[in-house]
Design a protein around this motif. Sequence first.
Motif, short mmCIF file in Angstrom:
data_model
loop_
_atom_site.label_atom_id
_atom_site.label_comp_id
_atom_site.label_asym_id
_atom_site.label_seq_id
_atom_site.Cartn_x
_atom_site.Cartn_y
_atom_site.Cartn_z
N PRO A 129 0.79 -1.27 0.04
CA PRO A 129 0.06 0.05 -0.05
C PRO A 129 0.88 1.25 -0.05
O PRO A 129 1.13 1.96 1.08
N PHE A 130 1.25 1.78 -1.33
CA PHE A 130 1.88 3.02 -1.11
C PHE A 130 0.91 4.17 -1.36
O PHE A 130 0.94 5.01 -2.13
N ILE A 131 0.09 4.06 -0.21
CA ILE A 131 -1.03 4.94 -0.37
C ILE A 131 -0.68 6.00 0.73
O ILE A 131 -0.27 5.90 1.77
N TYR A 132 -1.21 7.48 0.65
CA TYR A 132 -0.81 8.56 1.44
C TYR A 132 -1.84 8.93 2.58
O TYR A 132 -3.09 8.72 2.22
N GLY A 133 -1.24 9.19 3.57
CA GLY A 133 -2.13 9.69 4.60
C GLY A 133 -3.06 8.77 5.56
O GLY A 133 -3.83 9.03 6.14
N GLN A 134 -2.40 7.55 5.70
CA GLN A 134 -3.14 6.61 6.51
C GLN A 134 -2.25 6.27 7.69
O GLN A 134 -1.07 6.46 7.57
N THR A 135 -2.80 5.60 8.89
CA THR A 135 -2.19 5.32 9.77
C THR A 135 -1.58 4.01 9.85
O THR A 135 -2.22 3.04 9.52
N ILE A 443 -1.15 2.63 -5.71
CA ILE A 443 -0.44 4.11 -6.04
C ILE A 443 -1.20 5.01 -6.09
O ILE A 443 -2.72 4.61 -6.30
N GLU A 444 -1.06 6.21 -6.08
CA GLU A 444 -1.95 7.19 -6.17
C GLU A 444 -1.75 8.01 -7.66
O GLU A 444 -0.84 8.74 -7.77
N PRO A 445 -2.64 7.87 -8.73
CA PRO A 445 -2.44 8.63 -9.81
C PRO A 445 -2.51 10.06 -9.49
O PRO A 445 -2.99 10.67 -8.66
N GLY A 446 -1.90 10.92 -10.24
CA GLY A 446 -1.41 12.55 -10.27
C GLY A 446 -2.38 13.55 -10.74
O GLY A 446 -2.33 14.56 -10.81
N ARG A 447 -3.33 12.94 -11.86
CA ARG A 447 -3.97 13.62 -12.76
C ARG A 447 -4.92 14.78 -11.90
O ARG A 447 -5.07 15.78 -12.41
N GLN A 448 -5.58 14.32 -10.88
CA GLN A 448 -6.59 14.96 -10.17
C GLN A 448 -5.84 16.12 -9.28
O GLN A 448 -6.73 17.20 -8.93
N PHE A 449 -4.54 16.09 -9.16
CA PHE A 449 -3.83 17.31 -8.52
C PHE A 449 -3.83 18.45 -9.72
O PHE A 449 -3.60 19.61 -9.05
N PHE A 450 -3.97 18.23 -10.91
CA PHE A 450 -3.65 19.45 -11.73
C PHE A 450 -5.21 20.00 -12.06
O PHE A 450 -6.16 19.44 -12.10
N ASN A 451 -4.97 21.24 -12.59
CA ASN A 451 -6.10 21.88 -12.86
C ASN A 451 -6.36 22.26 -14.46
O ASN A 451 -5.29 21.83 -15.22
N GLY A 452 -7.63 22.10 -14.83
CA GLY A 452 -8.14 22.11 -15.86
C GLY A 452 -8.07 21.21 -17.12
O GLY A 452 -7.98 20.10 -16.45
N SER A 453 -8.16 21.45 -18.34
CA SER A 453 -8.46 20.28 -19.36
C SER A 453 -6.90 19.83 -19.77
O SER A 453 -5.97 20.64 -19.57
N GLY A 454 -6.86 18.83 -20.25
CA GLY A 454 -5.41 18.34 -20.85
C GLY A 454 -4.37 18.07 -19.63
O GLY A 454 -3.22 18.37 -19.74
N ALA A 463 3.73 6.78 -1.66
CA ALA A 463 3.70 7.15 -0.10
C ALA A 463 4.57 5.89 0.66
O ALA A 463 4.04 5.07 0.42
N TYR A 464 5.15 6.21 1.81
CA TYR A 464 5.97 5.12 2.48
C TYR A 464 5.41 5.15 4.04
O TYR A 464 6.17 4.60 4.72
N SER A 465 4.28 5.82 4.04
CA SER A 465 4.00 6.08 5.45
C SER A 465 3.31 4.54 6.10
O SER A 465 3.14 4.58 7.36
N SER A 466 2.68 3.83 5.35
CA SER A 466 1.95 2.77 5.77
C SER A 466 2.41 1.54 5.02
O SER A 466 1.68 0.35 5.56
N ILE A 467 3.53 1.44 4.56
CA ILE A 467 3.75 -0.06 4.21
C ILE A 467 5.03 -0.44 4.84
O ILE A 467 6.00 0.43 5.39
N PRO A 468 5.21 -1.48 5.32
CA PRO A 468 6.43 -2.01 6.09
C PRO A 468 7.62 -2.15 5.15
O PRO A 468 7.68 -2.14 3.79
N VAL A 469 8.65 -1.64 5.97
CA VAL A 469 10.13 -1.34 5.12
C VAL A 469 10.22 -2.59 4.34
O VAL A 469 10.88 -2.44 3.30
#
Length: 484
Positions: A129-135, A443-454, A463-469
């Motif tokens: 789980p390379f997922i961001y913001g979880q405990t 993984i978390e795709p990055g498209r939603q972080f950008f603004n507008g079309s295209g 993220a490495y906050s929730s995955i065992p080393v």
Amino acid sequence: MAISVETFFLNPQFQGTLQSQIQQMIAEGILSGRFRRGERLPSTRKLASHLGISRITVTLAYTELLANDYLDSRGRSGYYVSENAPVPPNFSPPQRGEDKVDWSRAIGRRFTGGDTPEKPQNWASFRYPFIYGQTDPTLFDHANWRLCALQALGQKDFTALTTDYYDQDDPRLVEFIARNTLPRRGIIARPEEILITLGAQNALWLAAQVLLTQRRMAAIEDPCYHALRDILTQSRCHLAPLPVDRDGLQPESIPPQTDVIFTTPSHQCPTTATMPMMRRHALLERARELDALIVEDDYEFEMSFLDAPSPALKSLDTDGRVIYVGSFSKSVFPGLRLGYLVGSESFIREARALRASVLRHPPGHIQRTAAYFLSLGHYDALIRRIREALRKRRAVMQDAIDQHGLKIAGQGAHGGSSFWMQAPKGIDTERLAAQLHHKGVLIEPGRQFFNGSGRPREFYRLAYSSIPVERIPEGVALIAGALK
């Protein structure tokens, strides 16, 4: 009439103790009308044998229901549904007809269709789980949090637990933030300049509602925190998305009509860029020229394990034009939903009034529990433990990324909990995420972080906050294999 033991079964998905599950089963049976007054329940021995659990567990559940007047005990005869048990409603619900409301016309404003993605609730069941913001449950101090919660439930804190603060907050939590949390960021504030919020996102919403109108302009980073863009879009203000570089937001690119500037200088979201001191001063000077306000989201400053964090923008502000957003949700656990706003008293007064009209205040028990957790030193111990774990995981992930030749587009100068990655041209990371999903990789795709079309489709966040080393190298190898 006796209630058959066959009507009882355990739900493996139930969140709670076996005792509370038994209590809930019986209470629901009474409230729904399935179990009627005077009916005898199975004996504790018989029910325990049927469910395959300890008899004392059933006895304790029956005793609690007895105390709450759902059951009564008749000598050696057993337990019965009490004559004083709640009576289920004696009516048949009307048949629901066809919905004749034209909701496409009835809804005045729409809040769906934003950029905030749906994150899998079962992320912990994935191997990578390379997922961001979880405990990470291996790092969280559950024992001390539980003790603080129990302490907050005590008789001494009865007022803090039960009172309606209306538009105020727990004074102990506010005092700790003013005397301990903010000074670490170089910020001096009075209690009248601090407002507790339901996390950073709620703080950003309050700031947008108070500061922006349909005629005003907000400058935002591009890419940026997708929920912030949704908030500003809903406010109907004019938006000015500004590209960020390796040092974050570029002050010279801010349009002259800008009224409010939203920025994440400590760890730019999502690129993790850290704004250097010279640019911070330039940003303050640009805001002064425009007579604009700055909303500083200082998330993840606690995760600076490579070097000391840079001073908060708010600490450099001599004009009172910076509004500071902090949060405990990222560092303690995201479900806590506890943050704070710091700003001039005039601004906080309006934000407080708006909050009171929507939700009064965050629950008193949560505030007092957090105050104990902070003031007793458990929070600092947790942060030290998280920093050490993140330091090791980051080093292992850096080595794995270098080994497989993956491209890092951004990484925090002082630490953080993620890498901002860039796939080769032509790669759609949303499709990549779907392929990796079947291999147990998130993984978390990055498209939603950008603004507008295209919007660019080749970026993604790891993220490495929730995955065992020990699982990081194999997970990165799977990502590299999918990219090839």
